[in-house]
Write an enzyme that holds these catalytic residues in place. Structure first.
Site, mmCIF file in Angstrom:
data_model
loop_
_atom_site.group_PDB
_atom_site.id
_atom_site.type_symbol
_atom_site.label_atom_id
_atom_site.label_comp_id
_atom_site.label_asym_id
_atom_site.label_seq_id
_atom_site.Cartn_x
_atom_site.Cartn_y
_atom_site.Cartn_z
ATOM 1 N N PRO A 255 40.127 41.427 34.768
ATOM 2 C CA PRO A 255 40.329 42.586 33.902
ATOM 3 C C PRO A 255 41.285 43.622 34.482
ATOM 4 O O PRO A 255 41.000 44.275 35.476
ATOM 5 C CB PRO A 255 38.914 43.160 33.740
ATOM 6 C CG PRO A 255 38.012 42.002 33.973
ATOM 7 C CD PRO A 255 38.708 41.179 35.000
ATOM 8 N N GLU A 256 42.433 43.723 33.853
ATOM 9 C CA GLU A 256 43.350 44.827 34.109
ATOM 10 C C GLU A 256 43.257 45.747 32.890
ATOM 11 O O GLU A 256 42.334 45.614 32.085
ATOM 12 C CB GLU A 256 44.786 44.310 34.285
ATOM 13 C CG GLU A 256 44.918 43.340 35.447
ATOM 14 C CD GLU A 256 46.341 42.834 35.626
ATOM 15 O OE1 GLU A 256 47.278 43.552 35.246
ATOM 16 O OE2 GLU A 256 46.506 41.720 36.142
ATOM 17 N N LYS B 98 41.489 51.326 34.973
ATOM 18 C CA LYS B 98 40.739 50.096 34.693
ATOM 19 C C LYS B 98 39.241 50.364 34.630
ATOM 20 O O LYS B 98 38.438 49.431 34.708
ATOM 21 C CB LYS B 98 41.044 49.046 35.775
ATOM 22 C CG LYS B 98 42.526 48.691 35.864
ATOM 23 C CD LYS B 98 42.849 47.890 37.108
ATOM 24 C CE LYS B 98 44.356 47.771 37.286
ATOM 25 N NZ LYS B 98 44.718 47.187 38.593
ATOM 26 N N ARG C 27 50.350 39.490 47.818
ATOM 27 C CA ARG C 27 50.026 39.086 46.461
ATOM 28 C C ARG C 27 50.830 37.894 45.991
ATOM 29 O O ARG C 27 52.044 37.847 46.168
ATOM 30 C CB ARG C 27 50.305 40.250 45.499
ATOM 31 C CG ARG C 27 49.422 41.448 45.739
ATOM 32 C CD ARG C 27 48.029 41.158 45.250
ATOM 33 N NE ARG C 27 47.137 42.283 45.450
ATOM 34 C CZ ARG C 27 46.067 42.232 46.246
ATOM 35 N NH1 ARG C 27 45.778 41.150 46.916
ATOM 36 N NH2 ARG C 27 45.294 43.278 46.357
ATOM 37 N N ARG D 170 32.255 36.830 40.245
ATOM 38 C CA ARG D 170 32.485 37.135 41.655
ATOM 39 C C ARG D 170 31.566 38.239 42.187
ATOM 40 O O ARG D 170 31.521 38.483 43.376
ATOM 41 C CB ARG D 170 33.941 37.572 41.867
ATOM 42 C CG ARG D 170 34.944 36.465 41.719
ATOM 43 C CD ARG D 170 35.068 35.633 42.957
ATOM 44 N NE ARG D 170 36.061 34.576 42.791
ATOM 45 C CZ ARG D 170 35.785 33.368 42.338
ATOM 46 N NH1 ARG D 170 34.561 33.045 42.000
ATOM 47 N NH2 ARG D 170 36.733 32.460 42.210
#
Length: 287
Positions: free
Chosen positions: A2-3, A58, A274, A126
């Site tokens: 989720p961004e 977010k 990243r 997670r």
DNA sequence: TGCGTTGTTTCACC
DNA sequence: CGGTGAAACAACGC
């Protein structure tokens, strides 16, 4: 993952499907999600009415009657589902487990049961996400601690001159700068790759080396990527592989596939720490 | 089975 | 003080 687009999609679902409903029961199967919560349980929400669903960066903010606000961060793998008594289902966030599969499932950690019979399920494969319950009057202070920059999209979103000022002070890669939520709030790893590809900027370019002439295109790229993500209800990325809808995402999760703009093979590199996808032809390294 | 994964925080250092 | 870079952390699936 989720961004901003996924969180905004969840916000809209909750707003449209649950606002004005009253909570009958709350189940918390994984209490550690509340370990940083000023109020240590969700019990105070029972018999309260959901008043509003807001978003900052977010973070999802659910305002309840009696001046209680639930702040939620879904981190990598949060998924939210609303299931009505008649079986209609609305799901957004992380695409694993299968949003159309059984609910609750192994990683469903919190359930809000409303008096109408509708249920809000929060899942998190997670378990990196968190909930914080606090009085409404403390929300502003709690949000201030995150030092968020201007929003990346929407009303009051970052202006071109603000973006220019903020990039001018950074010599680190443009991609890492744009991921810094104190520079601007909302971009994550998927949409930053999309924005930079759209703007034809190599992700490792030092932020203060991006020419001023490229900044309007960058801001457009940011808006395009996030708006497209919102329009689609979030992107589907599973195990680093994209499952594009209408060609979006164009590069993220698509190593080895042809660039939809020029046909060159999309590469994956590391920028900062990243995983980064880009088109070597559309986004050449600065000479 | 150890590695990869991301958003965020923390830390040493300049 | 602010920017940088690296490491740590959360826990799971492959």
């Amino acid at each position: 993952m989720p961004e901003l687009p996924e969180v905004e999609t969840i916000r809209r679902i909750v707003e449209q499907e649950l606002v004005s409903q009253s909570v009958a029961e709350v189940l918390v199967r994984l209490p550690k999600l509340l370990r940083t919560s000023p109020i240590p349980t969700l019990e105070p929400l029972i018999d309260q009415t959901l008043v509003a669903a807001r978003r900052r960066a977010k973070i999802l903010l659910l305002d309840f009657s009696a001046d209680q606000t639930l702040m939620m961060h879904l981190k990598l793998a949060g998924q939210v589902a609303v299931v009505h008594a008649d079986g209609r289902r609305f799901v957004a966030g992380h695409p694993v487990p299968d949003p159309s599969g059984p609910l609750p499932h192994k990683s469903t950690h919190v359930e809000f049961r409303f008096s109408s019979g509708s249920i809000l399920y929060v899942s998190d494969l997670r378990q990196f996400g968190w909930f914080r319950l606090m009085p409404l009057c403390e929300v502003e202070r709690a949000l201030a601690e995150f030092n968020f920059g201007p929003e990346a999209v929407g009303t009051d979103s970052i202006s071109l001159s603000q973006l220019q000022d903020r990039l001018a002070r950074r010599s680190i890669p443009i991609k890492i700068t744009l991921l810094d939520q104190s520079v601007l709030a909302g971009l994550g790893n998927i949409y930053v790759d999309e924005a930079l590809h759209r703007a034809k900027i190599h992700p490792a370019t030092p932020a203060n080396s991006v020419p001023a002439s490229a900044l309007p295109g960058l801001l457009d790229g940011i808006h395009w990527a996030l708006d497209e993500g919102i329009a689609q209800g979030g992107a589907k990325i599973v195990h680093n592989k994209a499952y594009p809808v209408n060609g979006f995402p164009e590069v993220h999760g698509r190593r080895g596939e042809p660039c939809p703009v020029c046909g060159a093979v999309i590469e994956k590199i590391r920028v900062g720490a990243r995983g980064t996808y880009f088109c070597p032809t559309c986004q050449p390294a600065k000479s």
